[in-house]
Design a protein around this motif. Structure first.
Motif, PDB file in Angstrom:
ATOM      1  N   LEU A   1       6.099   5.925  12.252  1.00  0.00           N
ATOM      2  CA  LEU A   1       5.331   4.817  11.669  1.00  0.00           C
ATOM      3  C   LEU A   1       5.455   4.806  10.151  1.00  0.00           C
ATOM      4  N   ILE A   2       5.333   5.963   9.555  1.00  0.00           N
ATOM      5  CA  ILE A   2       5.436   6.047   8.095  1.00  0.00           C
ATOM      6  C   ILE A   2       6.834   5.641   7.646  1.00  0.00           C
ATOM      7  N   ASP A   3       7.843   6.118   8.354  1.00  0.00           N
ATOM      8  CA  ASP A   3       9.224   5.758   7.994  1.00  0.00           C
ATOM      9  C   ASP A   3       9.459   4.253   8.138  1.00  0.00           C
ATOM     10  N   ARG A   4       8.885   3.666   9.198  1.00  0.00           N
ATOM     11  CA  ARG A   4       9.113   2.240   9.467  1.00  0.00           C
ATOM     12  C   ARG A   4       8.313   1.337   8.534  1.00  0.00           C
ATOM     13  N   LEU A   5       7.084   1.733   8.210  1.00  0.00           N
ATOM     14  CA  LEU A   5       6.194   0.845   7.457  1.00  0.00           C
ATOM     15  C   LEU A   5       6.107   1.168   5.968  1.00  0.00           C
ATOM     16  N   GLY A   6       6.811   2.182   5.551  1.00  0.00           N
ATOM     17  CA  GLY A   6       6.776   2.512   4.131  1.00  0.00           C
ATOM     18  C   GLY A   6       5.520   3.296   3.782  1.00  0.00           C
ATOM     19  N   ASN A   7       4.980   3.013   2.610  1.00  0.00           N
ATOM     20  CA  ASN A   7       3.859   3.833   2.144  1.00  0.00           C
ATOM     21  C   ASN A   7       2.543   3.071   2.071  1.00  0.00           C
ATOM     22  N   ASP A   8       2.418   2.002   2.825  1.00  0.00           N
ATOM     23  CA  ASP A   8       1.184   1.214   2.859  1.00  0.00           C
ATOM     24  C   ASP A   8       0.212   1.829   3.864  1.00  0.00           C
ATOM     25  N   ARG A   9      -0.769   2.548   3.355  1.00  0.00           N
ATOM     26  CA  ARG A   9      -1.710   3.286   4.206  1.00  0.00           C
ATOM     27  C   ARG A   9      -2.410   2.360   5.212  1.00  0.00           C
ATOM     28  N   ALA A  10      -2.855   1.199   4.783  1.00  0.00           N
ATOM     29  CA  ALA A  10      -3.591   0.294   5.677  1.00  0.00           C
ATOM     30  C   ALA A  10      -2.712  -0.163   6.840  1.00  0.00           C
ATOM     31  N   ALA A  11      -1.469  -0.522   6.554  1.00  0.00           N
ATOM     32  CA  ALA A  11      -0.552  -0.973   7.606  1.00  0.00           C
ATOM     33  C   ALA A  11      -0.256   0.162   8.587  1.00  0.00           C
ATOM     34  N   ILE A  12      -0.099   1.356   8.074  1.00  0.00           N
ATOM     35  CA  ILE A  12       0.193   2.506   8.933  1.00  0.00           C
ATOM     36  C   ILE A  12      -0.990   2.810   9.840  1.00  0.00           C
ATOM     37  N   GLU A  13      -2.176   2.803   9.277  1.00  0.00           N
ATOM     38  CA  GLU A  13      -3.373   3.075  10.077  1.00  0.00           C
ATOM     39  C   GLU A  13      -3.552   2.010  11.156  1.00  0.00           C
ATOM     40  N   GLN A  14      -3.334   0.739  10.804  1.00  0.00           N
ATOM     41  CA  GLN A  14      -3.470  -0.347  11.771  1.00  0.00           C
ATOM     42  C   GLN A  14      -2.444  -0.207  12.895  1.00  0.00           C
ATOM     43  N   ALA A  15      -1.205   0.098  12.534  1.00  0.00           N
ATOM     44  CA  ALA A  15      -0.155   0.267  13.547  1.00  0.00           C
ATOM     45  C   ALA A  15      -0.469   1.454  14.458  1.00  0.00           C
ATOM     46  N   ALA A  16      -0.994   2.516  13.901  1.00  0.00           N
ATOM     47  CA  ALA A  16      -1.340   3.692  14.705  1.00  0.00           C
ATOM     48  C   ALA A  16      -2.445   3.347  15.694  1.00  0.00           C
ATOM     49  N   ARG A  17      -3.466   2.619  15.234  1.00  0.00           N
ATOM     50  CA  ARG A  17      -4.550   2.223  16.146  1.00  0.00           C
ATOM     51  C   ARG A  17      -4.026   1.304  17.250  1.00  0.00           C
ATOM     52  N   SER A  18      -3.130   0.389  16.887  1.00  0.00           N
ATOM     53  CA  SER A  18      -2.552  -0.516  17.888  1.00  0.00           C
ATOM     54  C   SER A  18      -1.746   0.243  18.931  1.00  0.00           C
ATOM     55  N   LEU A  19      -0.964   1.189  18.462  1.00  0.00           N
ATOM     56  CA  LEU A  19      -0.157   1.992  19.374  1.00  0.00           C
ATOM     57  C   LEU A  19      -1.043   2.793  20.321  1.00  0.00           C
ATOM     58  N   LYS A  20      -2.109   3.349  19.803  1.00  0.00           N
ATOM     59  CA  LYS A  20      -3.040   4.123  20.625  1.00  0.00           C
ATOM     60  C   LYS A  20      -3.747   3.209  21.638  1.00  0.00           C
ATOM     61  N   ALA A  21      -4.129   2.008  21.213  1.00  0.00           N
ATOM     62  CA  ALA A  21      -4.798   1.063  22.107  1.00  0.00           C
ATOM     63  C   ALA A  21      -3.863   0.618  23.230  1.00  0.00           C
ATOM     64  N   LYS A  22      -2.587   0.426  22.924  1.00  0.00           N
ATOM     65  CA  LYS A  22      -1.614   0.022  23.960  1.00  0.00           C
ATOM     66  C   LYS A  22      -1.473   1.107  25.020  1.00  0.00           C
ATOM     67  N   ARG A  23      -1.568   2.351  24.611  1.00  0.00           N
ATOM     68  CA  ARG A  23      -1.450   3.458  25.567  1.00  0.00           C
ATOM     69  C   ARG A  23      -2.604   3.451  26.556  1.00  0.00           C
ATOM     70  N   LYS A  24      -3.806   3.099  26.075  1.00  0.00           N
ATOM     71  CA  LYS A  24      -4.980   3.100  26.943  1.00  0.00           C
ATOM     72  C   LYS A  24      -4.925   1.979  27.963  1.00  0.00           C
ATOM     73  N   SER A  25      -4.184   0.923  27.660  1.00  0.00           N
ATOM     74  CA  SER A  25      -4.113  -0.242  28.571  1.00  0.00           C
ATOM     75  C   SER A  25      -3.268   0.021  29.775  1.00  0.00           C
TER      76      SER A  25
END
Length: 107
Positions: free
Chosen positions: A83-107
């Motif tokens: 995620l960090i490699d793909r999204l660069g160094n934008d902390r907010a975008a990385i955190e949002q992508a991580a939460r989305s990825l985790k939510a997709k796993r629960k579905s």
């Protein structure tokens, strides 16, 4: 007193003596001042960046940040690094992508 510390204090005391003109000095005062400066520096963070408040950026090479992201979000270290490699160094975008990825796993 460790040899390395003693040498640092000795060098710093000499530098203080030189800064003050190098003619007449007060070796005991120079020593105590040097000792205080060296001890104060030893108590500082390793780099200036360590002393800065957390920014909105994450360095892709910062292993501790990758591990922290993985722990906070439940991702693996490899996923967090990706995620960090793909999204660069934008902390907010990385955190949002991580939460989305985790939510997709629960579905």
């Amino acid at each position: 007193m460790g040899d390395e510390r003693h040498e640092k204090i000795q060098q710093r005391a000499y530098q203080i003596w030189e800064r003050e003109g190098g003619l007449h000095g007060d070796p005991e005062r120079h020593w105590h001042q040097a000792e205080a400066e060296i001890d104060r520096e030893a108590a500082l963070p390793l780099t200036a960046g360590d002393a800065l408040p957390e920014t909105g950026e994450i360095a892709s090479t910062d292993v501790l940040e990758v591990e922290a992201l993985a722990m906070r979000t439940g991702l693996s270290g490899d996923e967090a690094q990706a995620l960090i490699d793909r999204l660069g160094n934008d902390r907010a975008a990385i955190e949002q992508a991580a939460r989305s990825l985790k939510a997709k796993r629960k579905s």
